[in-house]
Scaffold this motif. Structure first.
Motif, PDB file in Angstrom:
ATOM      1  N   GLY A   1      -4.597   4.898   2.769  1.00  0.00           N
ATOM      2  CA  GLY A   1      -3.164   5.108   2.914  1.00  0.00           C
ATOM      3  C   GLY A   1      -2.456   3.810   3.242  1.00  0.00           C
TER       4      GLY A   1
ATOM      5  N   ARG B   1       0.812  -1.225   0.000  1.00  0.00           N
ATOM      6  CA  ARG B   1       0.000   0.000   0.000  1.00  0.00           C
ATOM      7  C   ARG B   1       0.841   1.269   0.000  1.00  0.00           C
ATOM      8  NH1 ARG B   1      -4.246  -2.517   4.285  1.00  0.00           N
ATOM      9  NH2 ARG B   1      -2.271  -3.461   4.907  1.00  0.00           N
ATOM     10  N   LEU B   2       1.950   1.281   0.744  1.00  0.00           N
ATOM     11  CA  LEU B   2       2.792   2.474   0.780  1.00  0.00           C
ATOM     12  C   LEU B   2       3.425   2.737  -0.582  1.00  0.00           C
ATOM     13  CD1 LEU B   2       4.149   4.783   2.265  1.00  0.00           C
ATOM     14  CD2 LEU B   2       5.891   3.174   3.082  1.00  0.00           C
TER      15      LEU B   2
ATOM     16  N   VAL C   1       1.975  13.369   5.094  1.00  0.00           N
ATOM     17  CA  VAL C   1       1.841  11.926   5.317  1.00  0.00           C
ATOM     18  C   VAL C   1       1.038  11.657   6.578  1.00  0.00           C
ATOM     19  CG1 VAL C   1       3.111   9.817   5.884  1.00  0.00           C
ATOM     20  CG2 VAL C   1       3.937  11.315   4.059  1.00  0.00           C
TER      21      VAL C   1
ATOM     22  N   ALA D   1       1.586  12.389  -2.401  1.00  0.00           N
ATOM     23  CA  ALA D   1       0.999  12.116  -1.091  1.00  0.00           C
ATOM     24  C   ALA D   1       2.044  11.977   0.000  1.00  0.00           C
ATOM     25  CB  ALA D   1       0.153  10.853  -1.160  1.00  0.00           C
TER      26      ALA D   1
ATOM     27  N   VAL E   1      -2.330  10.019   5.123  1.00  0.00           N
ATOM     28  CA  VAL E   1      -2.188   8.626   4.704  1.00  0.00           C
ATOM     29  C   VAL E   1      -1.636   7.675   5.774  1.00  0.00           C
ATOM     30  CG1 VAL E   1      -1.982   9.177   2.247  1.00  0.00           C
ATOM     31  CG2 VAL E   1       0.088   9.068   3.659  1.00  0.00           C
TER      32      VAL E   1
ATOM     33  N   LEU F   1       1.190   4.497  -3.269  1.00  0.00           N
ATOM     34  CA  LEU F   1       0.736   5.873  -3.093  1.00  0.00           C
ATOM     35  C   LEU F   1       1.494   6.799  -4.040  1.00  0.00           C
ATOM     36  CD1 LEU F   1       0.537   6.093   0.805  1.00  0.00           C
ATOM     37  CD2 LEU F   1      -1.375   6.023  -0.793  1.00  0.00           C
TER      38      LEU F   1
END
Length: 261
Positions: A167, A142-143, A157, A150, A161, A146
């Motif tokens: 996020g 997921r990181l 951050v 973002a 997120v 981004l």
């Protein structure tokens, strides 16, 4: 069974914020691996009196104990219990609602004669090798998905997120975050070996592109976790122009654990 572990701080003048353990029950049946990568705090504080190494030692110690002593408790629940236990240890002295309250990424694996369970939360990685030599990475991406916009500043951050829907998630003070982890169970006969890496060790693949995950796994198997960490350090020192690391810190805490059944 073969187990090997290597961990090195990114800066010799600062404590290592990673945690790693291999738990082998006295019964000789099964075992577990726990690897945490503590999130380096910003200079303006975390709302907490305690350091990141204090947090990772507490959380990692709790996870090691729980995964070994309660083999029937799913890893998600073990993580939830460990987060709650750690939060309780400093809830009366610290602001656990602060977005940078001490936190960590998590990789866990636990095996019995029948199964191998795994859990990955945030940007560390678990590599699993099958008996026919196929290496499968288990990632929480997921990181990495981004947009760069973002992640432009720490403040952005933290407000948009970090540990938020849409996020990415880390183990901090909220036990329910364990439900966000990537999890699964494999038949034990389908697993020959595994390796758990913090992102500092995974730079060999993710930043320096020295090989793919299979190449990385073979390096760890053939030369050991320390060799991987040593090679990452050499690559970091050689990247004087920042061609691979960009604005990232030159050296990151790096940890690798290898288990062969």
């Amino acid at each position: 069974m073969r187990t090997e572990l290597a961990s090195r701080p990114g800066d010799a003048d600062r404590p290592n914020e990673d945690f790693a353990s291999v738990g082998l029950p006295a019964s000789g049946q099964g075992g577990s691996v726990v690897v945490l990568d503590g999130v380096t705090p910003p200079k303006d504080g975390t709302g907490c009196l305690h350091s990141v190494p204090w947090f990772t030692a507490r959380l990692g110690g709790a996870l090691t104990e729980l995964t070994v002593s309660l083999p029937d408790v799913p890893l998600v629940d073990a993580l939830s219990r460990a987060i709650a236990r750690t939060a309780e240890a400093h809830a009366s002295t610290c602001d656990l609602s602060h977005p940078r309250t001490p936190q960590a990424t998590v990789v866990m694996a636990r095996w019995s004669p029948e199964t191998v369970e795994y859990l990955v939360l945030s940007d560390s990685v678990l590599l699993v090798e099958s008996p026919d030599g196929v290496v499968t990475p288990f990632l929480d991406d997921r990181l990495s998905l981004l947009p760069r916009s973002a992640l432009a500043t720490d403040a952005l951050v933290d407000s948009t997120v970090r540990n938020k829907e849409g996020g990415f998630f880390t183990a901090a003070a909220d036990p329910s975050v364990s439900r966000r982890a990537v999890t699964g169970t494999l038949p034990h006969h389908e697993v020959r070996a595994l390796a758990a890496l913090t992102d500092g060790a995974a730079r060999w693949v993710e930043r320096f592109r020295e090989g793919d995950w299979t190449d990385c796994f073979h390096l760890v198997r053939e030369e050991g976790p320390r060799a991987l960490v040593d090679r990452v350090r050499a690559l970091e020192r050689a990247d004087t122009a920042g061609a691979f690391l960009g604005r990232s810190k030159t050296h990151d805490d790096a940890t690798a654990v290898f288990v062969e059944f």
